[in-house]
Write a protein that holds these residues in place. Structure first.
Motif, PDB file in Angstrom:
ATOM      1  N   THR A   1       0.832  -1.197   0.000  1.00 51.07           N
ATOM      2  CA  THR A   1       0.000   0.000   0.000  1.00 51.07           C
ATOM      3  C   THR A   1       0.868   1.249   0.000  1.00 51.07           C
ATOM      4  O   THR A   1       1.837   1.331   0.738  1.00 51.07           O
ATOM      5  CB  THR A   1      -0.907   0.023   1.258  1.00 51.07           C
ATOM      6  OG1 THR A   1      -1.639  -1.207   1.316  1.00 51.07           O
ATOM      7  CG2 THR A   1      -1.881   1.158   1.228  1.00 51.07           C
ATOM      8  N   THR A   2       0.473   2.194  -0.839  1.00 47.41           N
ATOM      9  CA  THR A   2       1.128   3.505  -0.853  1.00 47.41           C
ATOM     10  C   THR A   2       0.072   4.564  -0.585  1.00 47.41           C
ATOM     11  O   THR A   2      -0.979   4.568  -1.234  1.00 47.41           O
ATOM     12  CB  THR A   2       1.798   3.762  -2.218  1.00 47.41           C
ATOM     13  OG1 THR A   2       2.760   2.734  -2.459  1.00 47.41           O
ATOM     14  CG2 THR A   2       2.488   5.107  -2.250  1.00 47.41           C
ATOM     15  N   TRP A   3       0.346   5.436   0.375  1.00 47.70           N
ATOM     16  CA  TRP A   3      -0.559   6.532   0.701  1.00 47.70           C
ATOM     17  C   TRP A   3       0.006   7.801   0.093  1.00 47.70           C
ATOM     18  O   TRP A   3       1.157   8.157   0.350  1.00 47.70           O
ATOM     19  CB  TRP A   3      -0.680   6.710   2.198  1.00 47.70           C
ATOM     20  CG  TRP A   3      -1.118   5.489   2.971  1.00 47.70           C
ATOM     21  CD1 TRP A   3      -1.399   4.253   2.484  1.00 47.70           C
ATOM     22  CD2 TRP A   3      -1.303   5.403   4.374  1.00 47.70           C
ATOM     23  NE1 TRP A   3      -1.751   3.404   3.500  1.00 47.70           N
ATOM     24  CE2 TRP A   3      -1.697   4.086   4.677  1.00 47.70           C
ATOM     25  CE3 TRP A   3      -1.177   6.310   5.413  1.00 47.70           C
ATOM     26  CZ2 TRP A   3      -1.976   3.658   5.966  1.00 47.70           C
ATOM     27  CZ3 TRP A   3      -1.451   5.880   6.702  1.00 47.70           C
ATOM     28  CH2 TRP A   3      -1.850   4.572   6.975  1.00 47.70           C
ATOM     29  N   ILE A   4      -0.799   8.505  -0.702  1.00 44.38           N
ATOM     30  CA  ILE A   4      -0.322   9.672  -1.427  1.00 44.38           C
ATOM     31  C   ILE A   4      -1.206  10.871  -1.088  1.00 44.38           C
ATOM     32  O   ILE A   4      -2.404  10.879  -1.395  1.00 44.38           O
ATOM     33  CB  ILE A   4      -0.361   9.409  -2.954  1.00 44.38           C
ATOM     34  CG1 ILE A   4       0.415   8.132  -3.276  1.00 44.38           C
ATOM     35  CG2 ILE A   4       0.167  10.618  -3.727  1.00 44.38           C
ATOM     36  CD1 ILE A   4       0.077   7.519  -4.611  1.00 44.38           C
ATOM     37  N   GLY A   5      -0.621  11.865  -0.446  1.00 41.71           N
ATOM     38  CA  GLY A   5      -1.353  13.091  -0.127  1.00 41.71           C
ATOM     39  C   GLY A   5      -1.421  13.992  -1.353  1.00 41.71           C
ATOM     40  O   GLY A   5      -0.413  14.207  -2.023  1.00 41.71           O
ATOM     41  N   ILE A   6      -2.616  14.479  -1.651  1.00 38.37           N
ATOM     42  CA  ILE A   6      -2.827  15.335  -2.826  1.00 38.37           C
ATOM     43  C   ILE A   6      -3.705  16.523  -2.440  1.00 38.37           C
ATOM     44  O   ILE A   6      -4.278  16.551  -1.348  1.00 38.37           O
ATOM     45  CB  ILE A   6      -3.480  14.546  -3.977  1.00 38.37           C
ATOM     46  CG1 ILE A   6      -4.819  13.964  -3.531  1.00 38.37           C
ATOM     47  CG2 ILE A   6      -2.557  13.452  -4.481  1.00 38.37           C
ATOM     48  CD1 ILE A   6      -5.624  13.350  -4.644  1.00 38.37           C
ATOM     49  N   SER A   7      -3.844  17.483  -3.342  1.00 36.13           N
ATOM     50  CA  SER A   7      -4.651  18.666  -3.032  1.00 36.13           C
ATOM     51  C   SER A   7      -6.116  18.522  -3.449  1.00 36.13           C
ATOM     52  O   SER A   7      -6.991  19.137  -2.836  1.00 36.13           O
ATOM     53  CB  SER A   7      -4.052  19.911  -3.690  1.00 36.13           C
ATOM     54  OG  SER A   7      -4.044  19.774  -5.090  1.00 36.13           O
ATOM     55  N   THR A   8      -6.403  17.735  -4.487  1.00 31.87           N
ATOM     56  CA  THR A   8      -7.788  17.605  -4.947  1.00 31.87           C
ATOM     57  C   THR A   8      -7.964  16.335  -5.777  1.00 31.87           C
ATOM     58  O   THR A   8      -6.987  15.737  -6.226  1.00 31.87           O
ATOM     59  CB  THR A   8      -8.205  18.844  -5.777  1.00 31.87           C
ATOM     60  OG1 THR A   8      -9.604  18.809  -6.010  1.00 31.87           O
ATOM     61  CG2 THR A   8      -7.448  18.933  -7.077  1.00 31.87           C
ATOM     62  N   LEU A   9      -9.216  15.955  -5.984  1.00 32.33           N
ATOM     63  CA  LEU A   9      -9.576  14.826  -6.855  1.00 32.33           C
ATOM     64  C   LEU A   9     -10.618  15.306  -7.870  1.00 32.33           C
ATOM     65  O   LEU A   9     -10.962  16.488  -7.902  1.00 32.33           O
ATOM     66  CB  LEU A   9     -10.121  13.665  -6.021  1.00 32.33           C
ATOM     67  CG  LEU A   9      -9.070  12.875  -5.247  1.00 32.33           C
ATOM     68  CD1 LEU A   9      -9.710  12.014  -4.161  1.00 32.33           C
ATOM     69  CD2 LEU A   9      -8.244  12.007  -6.192  1.00 32.33           C
ATOM     70  N   ALA A  10     -11.142  14.393  -8.670  1.00 29.75           N
ATOM     71  CA  ALA A  10     -12.031  14.742  -9.783  1.00 29.75           C
ATOM     72  C   ALA A  10     -13.344  15.399  -9.353  1.00 29.75           C
ATOM     73  O   ALA A  10     -13.920  16.166 -10.109  1.00 29.75           O
ATOM     74  CB  ALA A  10     -12.339  13.493 -10.607  1.00 29.75           C
ATOM     75  N   VAL A  11     -13.822  15.079  -8.164  1.00 26.20           N
ATOM     76  CA  VAL A  11     -15.068  15.654  -7.655  1.00 26.20           C
ATOM     77  C   VAL A  11     -14.767  16.348  -6.335  1.00 26.20           C
ATOM     78  O   VAL A  11     -14.065  15.794  -5.473  1.00 26.20           O
ATOM     79  CB  VAL A  11     -16.151  14.549  -7.482  1.00 26.20           C
ATOM     80  CG1 VAL A  11     -17.383  15.080  -6.783  1.00 26.20           C
ATOM     81  CG2 VAL A  11     -16.502  13.946  -8.828  1.00 26.20           C
ATOM     82  N   LYS A  12     -15.297  17.523  -6.166  1.00 27.72           N
ATOM     83  CA  LYS A  12     -15.014  18.367  -4.999  1.00 27.72           C
ATOM     84  C   LYS A  12     -15.220  17.646  -3.660  1.00 27.72           C
ATOM     85  O   LYS A  12     -14.443  17.842  -2.729  1.00 27.72           O
ATOM     86  CB  LYS A  12     -15.888  19.623  -5.085  1.00 27.72           C
ATOM     87  CG  LYS A  12     -15.818  20.546  -3.892  1.00 27.72           C
ATOM     88  CD  LYS A  12     -16.709  21.752  -4.032  1.00 27.72           C
ATOM     89  CE  LYS A  12     -18.158  21.487  -4.086  1.00 27.72           C
ATOM     90  NZ  LYS A  12     -18.845  21.214  -2.846  1.00 27.72           N
ATOM     91  N   ASP A  13     -16.232  16.797  -3.568  1.00 21.62           N
ATOM     92  CA  ASP A  13     -16.549  16.147  -2.296  1.00 21.62           C
ATOM     93  C   ASP A  13     -15.743  14.881  -2.012  1.00 21.62           C
ATOM     94  O   ASP A  13     -15.869  14.302  -0.950  1.00 21.62           O
ATOM     95  CB  ASP A  13     -18.043  15.818  -2.228  1.00 21.62           C
ATOM     96  CG  ASP A  13     -18.899  17.075  -2.160  1.00 21.62           C
ATOM     97  OD1 ASP A  13     -18.417  18.109  -1.658  1.00 21.62           O
ATOM     98  OD2 ASP A  13     -20.054  17.017  -2.615  1.00 21.62           O
ATOM     99  N   PHE A  14     -14.918  14.442  -2.971  1.00 19.39           N
ATOM    100  CA  PHE A  14     -14.091  13.252  -2.739  1.00 19.39           C
ATOM    101  C   PHE A  14     -12.968  13.604  -1.781  1.00 19.39           C
ATOM    102  O   PHE A  14     -12.221  14.551  -1.992  1.00 19.39           O
ATOM    103  CB  PHE A  14     -13.447  12.744  -4.027  1.00 19.39           C
ATOM    104  CG  PHE A  14     -14.366  12.112  -5.029  1.00 19.39           C
ATOM    105  CD1 PHE A  14     -15.701  11.876  -4.754  1.00 19.39           C
ATOM    106  CD2 PHE A  14     -13.872  11.739  -6.271  1.00 19.39           C
ATOM    107  CE1 PHE A  14     -16.538  11.291  -5.700  1.00 19.39           C
ATOM    108  CE2 PHE A  14     -14.691  11.153  -7.214  1.00 19.39           C
ATOM    109  CZ  PHE A  14     -16.022  10.925  -6.936  1.00 19.39           C
ATOM    110  N   LEU A  15     -12.815  12.795  -0.737  1.00 22.00           N
ATOM    111  CA  LEU A  15     -11.696  12.920   0.202  1.00 22.00           C
ATOM    112  C   LEU A  15     -10.632  11.862  -0.070  1.00 22.00           C
ATOM    113  O   LEU A  15      -9.519  11.964   0.436  1.00 22.00           O
ATOM    114  CB  LEU A  15     -12.197  12.762   1.646  1.00 22.00           C
ATOM    115  CG  LEU A  15     -13.267  13.748   2.095  1.00 22.00           C
ATOM    116  CD1 LEU A  15     -13.760  13.382   3.488  1.00 22.00           C
ATOM    117  CD2 LEU A  15     -12.722  15.168   2.053  1.00 22.00           C
TER     118      LEU A  15
END
Length: 124
Positions: free
Chosen positions: A100-114
């Motif tokens: 497993t790799t955990w990758i912190g990002i600023s956003t995804l394809a839909v605003k409400d996705f965490l």
């Protein structure tokens, strides 16, 4: 390498033969394309339910998963690491969880996705 099973993942997984299945990022959508969950735990559970459903559709199961890539919007390892670990252990109990790799990002394809989760599985 440190012992990672206590965190719900393996440092290495080997496979032999079989059919490799690659799943695109699974988001916290249900079958009606509605976002499930308002927090990281609920959304991660829905993502992994989607991984399970997709694998079952091709004759597999979560036991066939060899690798996960977890994309986390605005991830804070100091406050959320335990949540990720707990959900991983819920879906992948035992001594052979996927890498497993955990990758912190600023956003995804839909605003409400965490969260969004990609998976690789090998069906023997």
């Amino acid at each position: 390498m440190f012992p990672s099973i206590k965190f719900g993942f393996s440092q290495i997984v080997t496979t032999q033969g079989g059919r490799t299945v690659y799943l695109s990022g699974q988001a916290p959508f249900n079958a009606e394309e509605k976002v499930v969950g308002t927090n990281r735990r609920e959304q991660m559970q829905q993502c992994l339910k989607n991984v399970k459903t997709a694998l079952e559709a091709v004759g597999g199961s979560l036991k066939d998963v060899v690798a996960l890539r977890i994309y986390l919007v605005n991830y804070n390892p100091d406050t959320e690491g335990n949540t990720i670990t707990e959900v991983l252990k819920e879906f992948f109990p035992g001594d052979h969880p996927p890498t497993t790799t955990w990758i912190g990002i600023s956003t995804l394809a839909v605003k409400d996705f965490l969260i969004e989760i990609e998976a690789t599985a090998v069906l023997e």
